[in-house]
Scaffold this active site. Structure first.
Site, PDB file in Angstrom:
ATOM      1  N   HIS A 254       0.787  -1.239   0.000  1.00  0.00           N
ATOM      2  CA  HIS A 254       0.000   0.000   0.000  1.00  0.00           C
ATOM      3  C   HIS A 254       0.822   1.295   0.000  1.00  0.00           C
ATOM      4  O   HIS A 254       0.291   2.367  -0.276  1.00  0.00           O
ATOM      5  CB  HIS A 254      -0.919   0.010   1.228  1.00  0.00           C
ATOM      6  N   TYR A 368     -14.342   4.514   9.551  1.00  0.00           N
ATOM      7  CA  TYR A 368     -13.451   5.064   8.517  1.00  0.00           C
ATOM      8  C   TYR A 368     -13.887   4.545   7.154  1.00  0.00           C
ATOM      9  O   TYR A 368     -14.120   3.360   6.984  1.00  0.00           O
ATOM     10  CB  TYR A 368     -12.020   4.594   8.813  1.00  0.00           C
ATOM     11  N   SER A 370     -12.433   5.137   3.145  1.00  0.00           N
ATOM     12  CA  SER A 370     -11.407   5.836   2.368  1.00  0.00           C
ATOM     13  C   SER A 370     -12.024   6.505   1.148  1.00  0.00           C
ATOM     14  O   SER A 370     -12.998   6.025   0.572  1.00  0.00           O
ATOM     15  CB  SER A 370     -10.305   4.860   1.944  1.00  0.00           C
ATOM     16  N   THR A 381      -5.374   9.868  -0.253  1.00  0.00           N
ATOM     17  CA  THR A 381      -6.732   9.623   0.247  1.00  0.00           C
ATOM     18  C   THR A 381      -7.115  10.637   1.313  1.00  0.00           C
ATOM     19  O   THR A 381      -6.261  11.290   1.901  1.00  0.00           O
ATOM     20  CB  THR A 381      -6.858   8.219   0.885  1.00  0.00           C
TER      21      THR A 381
END
Length: 540
Positions: A254, A368, A370, A381
């Site tokens: 990531h 959360y 994104s 993001t």
């Protein structure tokens, strides 16, 4: 944020997205699909590097801007003016700088902070099978794609290798704590493995060929998210994994990029490999000497490295054992039905998660979601905060006292949730969220040795950043399911997709949470919402 984190990348950061099967069932043969997907991936690489890849555009008003007429018009506008032309019709060209790291890239472990390495001159593919490493060229000296029949021949040769799995599979090291891995990598380098490691790091990408078929969605998720640790190089920009029955997925690191770049690549590979496959199931491999073209990589392992691999395996096995994953597909309706009700499909999925958690645990928690900020240069993001006063009010009405409200009143509450969620999404996409801004200020304070401002020590700030519900959606006709692990020990990782006529939800949890029970509550929430939208009474 990613490169300084010392936690292992597997489970803590790396997600996966799985492909739908090839519509032509005979093309799902492992060798056929591996060859076709490899060729399609290299075609994408060639298109990208030739600057011929159609740019990514975020259409706020697709009826005006996402049309052939507009695309033809904008082609003739000089490049320094084209942005303004797009802006006038609410179309925002997206930043594509992440694409550079898609190929020939690896995250290298370093003490305290890792680094991203890219060597776009390398022409070879890395293939993993049974924990063994193989490389062969997929581009020739002129940069052209090696013939598909040759790639097929080399992959067939690798699949026919009957060598037993290595006693100490090196891949486990990429699942380690980053500082420990950095130290062990240094030992690998000083032990005479530098050139061999360089071939792993610089490879175009990593193709993982697994020796077992996929049984069901849960088995698929475990296989693609972590596997048994022997047949993945978790540091590679992405691993293209193909199981024995042709089930395929992309598992990606990531730090270099986000879902937007990966999904574009993913969609193009699926489309190209299914609509313009390089080989057919009847194609014969080239009569080439693969034993010369394919190089099997061997590593020299000291006793210290063998001990390190064994310790990494032990930790990996224990962590993976504590992870549960479960999946549902809600078949009663999806995007089409919700849009007819003038509701945002994404907001309704998020509302279902709020209702489910309230039903299961009697409270609402930090959530959360994104959101890409690729409309900005080098944008990554921002966070959408789906838990709001609107979702709290609506969830309590559905879960605690549904008989008190008419279907019309519940519909109005859902509409308010949808409107507010759309507003939050727009704000986040246009850089108006608060999470990344506060993160940057906190980072700068630490970097400059300033005493930490009180805001960041406030328990409320800590609580909002302990995201018990961490969610992400990637909807595409090519996507089967996706998944990632929870971001906190007492959380849920929720990968979901609202497709035209169904809603899929893939949930991971560690032992302190119950993924199956949570999904049952999600299913109940969706049933209740659809009942309300159809004017039916809600059953408690």
């Amino acid at each position: 944020m990613y490169l300084t984190a010392r936690d292992p990348v597997v489970l803590n950061f790396n997600p996966f997205i799985s492909f739908n099967p090839d519509p032509k069932s005979e093309y799902n043969d492992q060798l056929t699909r591996a060859t076709n997907m490899t060729v399609s991936a290299i075609r994408f690489l060639k298109t990208l590097r030739a600057d011929l890849l159609e740019p990514e555009v975020f259409h706020l008003n697709p009826a005006k801007s996402d049309t052939d007429t507009f695309k033809r018009f904008i082609r003739f506008v000089p490049s320094f003016l084209s942005w303004y032309g797009a802006y006038l019709v609410n179309a925002y060209p997206l930043d594509m700088s992440q694409y550079y790291r898609l190929f020939n890239s690896t995250r290298l472990p370093r003490p305290h902070r890792d680094e991203l390495f890219t060597d776009d001159k390398a022409r070879h593919l890395l293939v993993l099978r049974k924990g063994h490493f193989y490389i062969f060229d997929v581009l020739d000296q002129d940069g052209n794609i090696v013939s598909a029949s040759e790639i097929q021949a080399h992959l067939k040769y690798i699949l026919s290798d009957n060598s037993p799995a290595p006693e100490f599979p090196l891949s486990y090291l990429t699942s380690e704590n980053r500082d420990i891995w950095a130290e062990l990598r240094q030992k690998l380098v000083s032990g005479g493995n530098e050139a061999t490691l360089g071939k792993v790091d610089s490879a175009v990408f990593c193709l993982c060929l697994d020796d077992f078929p996929i049984r069901d969605f849960v088995h698929l998720s475990h296989s693609m998210l972590h596997g048994d640790g022997t047949n993945r190089w978790f540091d590679k920009s992405f691993n293209l994994i193909i199981a024995k029955d042709g089930t395929a997925a992309i598992h990606f690191e990531h730090a270099w990029g986000d879902g937007v770049a990966v999904l574009r690549f993913f969609n193009e590979v699926f489309k190209d490999s299914t609509q313009a496959p390089a080989i057919t199931p009847q194609s014969q491999p080239a009569s080439t000497d693969s034993s010369v073209a394919v190089q099997k990589l061997n590593f020299k392992l000291s006793d210290a490295l063998k001990t390190g691999i064994s310790a990494a395996k032990e930790k990996f096995d224990a962590t993976v054992k504590s992870l549960t994953i479960d999946y549902i597909r809600f078949q009663r309706g999806g995007r089409e039905f919700l849009k007819k009700q003038k509701l945002s499909p994404d907001s309704m999925a998020q509302l279902a998660f709020q209702m489910a958690f309230l039903r299961q645990y009697g409270q609402t928690v930090a959530t959360y979601e994104s959101c890409s900020t690729a409309a900005f240069k080098h944008g990554r993001t921002e966070t959408i905060r789906p838990a709001s006063l609107f979702t709290k009010t609506c969830s309590e009405a559905f879960v605690r006292e549904p008989s008190k409200y008419s279907a019309g009143e519940l519909q109005q509450m859902m509409a308010k949730c949808s409107t507010y969620h759309n507003q939050l999404t727009r704000e986040a996409a246009m850089g108006q969220g608060f999470d990344r801004h506060l993160f940057a200020l906190r980072y700068l304070a630490a970097a400059r040795g300033i005493s930490m401002p009180e805001l960041f020590l406030d328990p409320a700030y800590r609580q909002i950043n302990h995201n018990i519900l961490s969610t992400s959606t990637l909807s595409s006709p090519a996507v089967n399911i996706g998944c990632f692990a929870p971001v906190v020990p007492d959380g849920f990782g929720i990968g979901y997709a609202v497709q035209d006529n169904w809603i899929g939800c893939n949930v991971s949890a560690y032992q302190s949470r119950n993924a199956r029970e949570f999904l049952q509550c999600v299913e109940k929430a969706l049933e209740d919402m659809f009942d309300a939208l159809e004017g039916k009474m809600i059953k408690t």
